[in-house]
Design an enzyme around this catalytic site. Structure first.
Site, PDB file in Angstrom:
ATOM      1  N   GLY A 213      30.108  39.878 -40.735  1.00  0.00           N
ATOM      2  CA  GLY A 213      28.789  40.154 -40.181  1.00  0.00           C
ATOM      3  C   GLY A 213      28.016  41.096 -41.062  1.00  0.00           C
ATOM      4  O   GLY A 213      28.573  41.733 -41.961  1.00  0.00           O
ATOM      5  N   GLY A 216      26.473  47.284 -40.325  1.00  0.00           N
ATOM      6  CA  GLY A 216      26.076  48.020 -39.128  1.00  0.00           C
ATOM      7  C   GLY A 216      26.169  47.253 -37.830  1.00  0.00           C
ATOM      8  O   GLY A 216      25.741  47.744 -36.781  1.00  0.00           O
ATOM      9  N   LYS A 219      31.601  45.878 -36.970  1.00  0.00           N
ATOM     10  CA  LYS A 219      32.910  45.353 -37.384  1.00  0.00           C
ATOM     11  C   LYS A 219      33.987  46.438 -37.295  1.00  0.00           C
ATOM     12  O   LYS A 219      35.056  46.221 -36.728  1.00  0.00           O
ATOM     13  CB  LYS A 219      32.821  44.803 -38.814  1.00  0.00           C
ATOM     14  CG  LYS A 219      31.807  43.693 -39.001  1.00  0.00           C
ATOM     15  CD  LYS A 219      31.836  43.112 -40.390  1.00  0.00           C
ATOM     16  CE  LYS A 219      31.328  44.096 -41.429  1.00  0.00           C
ATOM     17  NZ  LYS A 219      29.888  44.413 -41.270  1.00  0.00           N
ATOM     18  N   HIS A 435      -7.621  46.134 -43.947  1.00  0.00           N
ATOM     19  CA  HIS A 435      -6.388  45.412 -44.291  1.00  0.00           C
ATOM     20  C   HIS A 435      -5.502  45.221 -43.056  1.00  0.00           C
ATOM     21  O   HIS A 435      -5.075  44.099 -42.750  1.00  0.00           O
ATOM     22  CB  HIS A 435      -5.632  46.174 -45.379  1.00  0.00           C
ATOM     23  CG  HIS A 435      -4.416  45.474 -45.884  1.00  0.00           C
ATOM     24  ND1 HIS A 435      -4.410  44.738 -47.051  1.00  0.00           N
ATOM     25  CD2 HIS A 435      -3.154  45.372 -45.377  1.00  0.00           C
ATOM     26  CE1 HIS A 435      -3.205  44.222 -47.237  1.00  0.00           C
ATOM     27  NE2 HIS A 435      -2.413  44.608 -46.231  1.00  0.00           N
ATOM     28  N   GLU A 436      -5.225  46.305 -42.344  1.00  0.00           N
ATOM     29  CA  GLU A 436      -4.349  46.218 -41.170  1.00  0.00           C
ATOM     30  C   GLU A 436      -5.010  45.457 -40.032  1.00  0.00           C
ATOM     31  O   GLU A 436      -4.338  44.717 -39.305  1.00  0.00           O
ATOM     32  CB  GLU A 436      -3.941  47.621 -40.703  1.00  0.00           C
ATOM     33  CG  GLU A 436      -3.140  48.417 -41.728  1.00  0.00           C
ATOM     34  CD  GLU A 436      -1.896  47.700 -42.198  1.00  0.00           C
ATOM     35  OE1 GLU A 436      -1.303  46.923 -41.427  1.00  0.00           O
ATOM     36  OE2 GLU A 436      -1.517  47.906 -43.371  1.00  0.00           O
ATOM     37  N   HIS A 439      -4.509  41.764 -40.680  1.00  0.00           N
ATOM     38  CA  HIS A 439      -3.181  41.311 -40.214  1.00  0.00           C
ATOM     39  C   HIS A 439      -3.184  41.082 -38.714  1.00  0.00           C
ATOM     40  O   HIS A 439      -2.686  40.062 -38.213  1.00  0.00           O
ATOM     41  CB  HIS A 439      -2.121  42.369 -40.553  1.00  0.00           C
ATOM     42  CG  HIS A 439      -1.728  42.413 -41.993  1.00  0.00           C
ATOM     43  ND1 HIS A 439      -1.363  41.296 -42.703  1.00  0.00           N
ATOM     44  CD2 HIS A 439      -1.622  43.460 -42.857  1.00  0.00           C
ATOM     45  CE1 HIS A 439      -1.052  41.639 -43.951  1.00  0.00           C
ATOM     46  NE2 HIS A 439      -1.211  42.957 -44.071  1.00  0.00           N
TER      47      HIS A 439
END
Length: 613
Positions: A213, A216, A219, A435-436, A439
């Site tokens: 996997g 984090g 396992k 820009h943001e 989005h």
């Protein structure tokens, strides 16, 4: 490990302590006059007065200590006098009118001073002798340690845990989610608890279980839980601890590990980061590579060689199963492969509950919302989120962990801490806001777009701003239209800048890189192009000197040109989609940008109010 004899454990410290005591005592005796101390407790008289006492027949005896004269009278009185240095007491008394007959009746005792030779003897004879002994003892001890280390060089570095205390014990209750994975491991635990139940029926329990996997995902935690549930000896070792500069050390350590495990059967051996010694064997060009292959060969032999180890189960963990040697994965070695995936929303909520134990949570805490905002987070990431929230609470001198602190810690883990002190100009702030907002607008109106949770133009990490999208429902499978929508959202900031300012800034570079990667993946790996069900390019699994091989180009130059054309076509399709949305909702874009410049951060509720056309 062999315990040291308690008698010799602190011998060196004791020797030093005794030497210091002797030196201090010698200096005290050499420089302190004991007679001077005695004078404080008796009457001090002159030589003339002493002569008078002698003439009066009152003196019984006289003791002479260097220049000090101690006189004892018949009435038991004790007197102290000082004679002139360099002459005898008789010569000193002759200077006075003394009765010689009375003087002859007195008993004289002369005491020699032995302290004059003590200090030189101590410093010149005793101290060098003690230091010489200590010097040789120290180096013999170091030499013995080096010899011991040389004999222990081929010993296994595995840590053995016989029984874990209840306080530190980890069981499956401490592992949230992973129900199917835990069920796979229950059979291993049952075999370790009662092996005869399986052996008398001729059943063979898996020799090895490989936990696979991403980093984090739990396992190592699962391996600890297996050890805690089975309550048998547990050997933990990292794959890298086998490899040394000298050829043959790794294989010796593998042998030593299994020899120790055979004495503790039934038991568990957990090898973390198995890929460090289990990579595919190939042509050997260096001593280090040869050493790794010898170590792997020995591990293969120990797991399923000539000798049978029926009650030793090996757990391995790796996130690079693609590079493991096929001989390691065949039945009889690592028979089972347990795939551990990143947690879904329900499992993330359960993980958050476990990591929240022992922390004072506020009444406004909603772990479900936190789970919704953390898609793609591993168990380790979620633990870090809760820990960062606790740190932030302490920093703000608050008594309980609030929802605001937890949500803030999510963004900190994703992007880094806020950089409010970073001064940006009015023009840069306006570019970042458009820009943001670009989005966000594309994400809100594109088909199959994911909802926007938060928009911010406050710098975090290397990002000048960010738009946080969180899916309402997690998807394990995505179609081409979903990928095209993702590319359109990535291009929203780029197109917004171009539409408003007529040119773009360097802030869009990462968006373009990600958009190109998705488009190329659609064509080359997912079969979602005009090429049909064909994939292009193969990754080499051979690893040489720590570097992975480059992609094998299994297609012609003509095909490469067609691939580039397909990638460009997909990006242009997404670009056209995003451009149409921004043109249609330009008024909303301006409204969101204006509010974003004013407040710097917009939460979901504030943002959705601005979307009303």
């Amino acid at each position: 490990m062999k315990k040291k004899n308690p008698f010799f454990k602190g011998l060196f410290k004791n020797i030093v302590f005794v030497v210091l005591i002797f030196i201090t005592l010698g200096l005290f005796l050499g420089f302190v006059d004991l007679d001077e101390l005695n004078k404080n407790s008796v009457e001090e008289v002159s030589i003339a007065k002493l002569v008078q006492y002698i003439n009066d027949d009152e003196v019984l005896k006289i003791e002479v200590h260097k220049n000090n004269i101690i006189s004892y009278l018949k009435d038991e009185t004790k007197l102290v006098s000082k004679k002139e240095p360099g002459i005898t007491l008789t010569e000193n008394l002759s200077f006075f009118d003394i009765n010689n007959e009375k003087l002859q009746e007195i008993s004289f005792i002369y005491k020699e001073d032995n302290s004059e030779w003590f200090v030189p003897f101590l410093l010149m004879v005793v101290l060098p002798f003690v230091l010489l002994i200590g010097f040789f003892w120290f180096f013999l001890r170091k030499g013995k340690g080096n010899i011991t280390q040389s004999f222990d060089f081929t010993k296994s570095k595995a840590k053995k845990f016989n029984k874990v205390s209840q306080k530190d014990k980890i069981t499956f209750k401490d592992v949230a989610g992973l129900e199917e994975e835990k069920q796979e491991l229950f059979e291993i635990i049952d075999f370790l608890k009662q092996p005869q139940k399986y052996l008398k029926l001729g059943a063979k329990i898996p020799k090895g279980v490989l936990l696979v996997g991403p980093a984090g995902c739990g396992k190592t935690l699962l391996a600890k839980a297996v050890a805690g549930e089975s309550n048998v000896p547990f050997f933990y070792v990292s794959g890298s601890s086998f490899i040394e500069l000298f050829v043959g050390v790794g294989s010796s350590r593998v042998r030593d590990l299994f020899e120790g495990a055979k004495k503790q059967q039934p038991c568990l051996i957990f090898i973390d980061e198995l890929d460090s010694i289990g990579k595919i064997r190939g042509a050997s060009f260096s001593g280090g590579n040869e050493e790794r292959e010898q170590t792997l060969n020995q591990l293969l032999t120990e797991m399923d060689g000539f000798e049978k180890n029926d009650k030793i189960i090996v757990l391995g963990a790796t996130n690079r199963v693609d590079v493991l040697d096929p001989a390691l994965l065949r039945p009889g070695r690592f028979d089972r492969k347990v795939i551990i995936d990143l947690p879904d929303i329900k499992e993330r909520e359960d993980i958050l509950k476990i990591h929240s134990k022992g922390k004072p949570l506020g009444k406004d805490i909603d772990l479900r919302e936190v789970a919704e905002r953390t898609p793609g987070f591993s168990g380790a990431d979620l633990e870090n989120v809760i820990n960062e929230a606790a740190i932030l609470t302490a920093k703000n001198e608050e008594k309980v962990v609030s929802q605001k602190n937890v949500l803030e810690s999510i963004e900190k883990v994703l992007l880094g801490p806020e950089k409010r002190s970073k001064i940006i100009g009015k023009e840069e702030k306006e570019i970042a806001a458009y820009h943001e907002a670009g989005h966000a607008i594309v994400a809100s109106f594109v088909p199959k777009g994911e909802p926007v949770r938060k928009i911010s133009i406050i710098s975090r990490g290397i990002a000048a701003g960010y738009t946080l999208q969180v899916p309402e429902k997690e998807k394990r499978l995505k179609r081409k239209s979903d990928f095209v929508a993702d590319i359109a959202v990535l291009l929203g900031g780029y197109l917004s800048e171009k539409m408003i300012f007529g040119e773009v800034s360097s802030g869009a570079s990462d968006d373009l890189k990600r958009a190109s990667y998705i488009a190329r993946k659609i064509v080359k790996e997912l079969g979602m192009s005009s090429f049909g069900p064909v994939t292009f390019g193969e990754r080499q699994t051979e690893v040489f000197l720590g570097y992975e091989g480059k992609e094998d180009k299994n297609y012609s130059e003509e095909t490469a040109k067609r691939i580039d054309a397909e990638v460009k076509s997909i990006i242009l399709e997404a670009e056209e989609m995003a451009k149409n949305i921004l043109m249609k909702y330009k008024e909303v874009l301006e409204r969101v940008t204006k509010e974003l410049i004013k407040k710097e951060t917009l939460e979901r509720e504030e943002y959705e109010k601005l979307l009303v056309v």
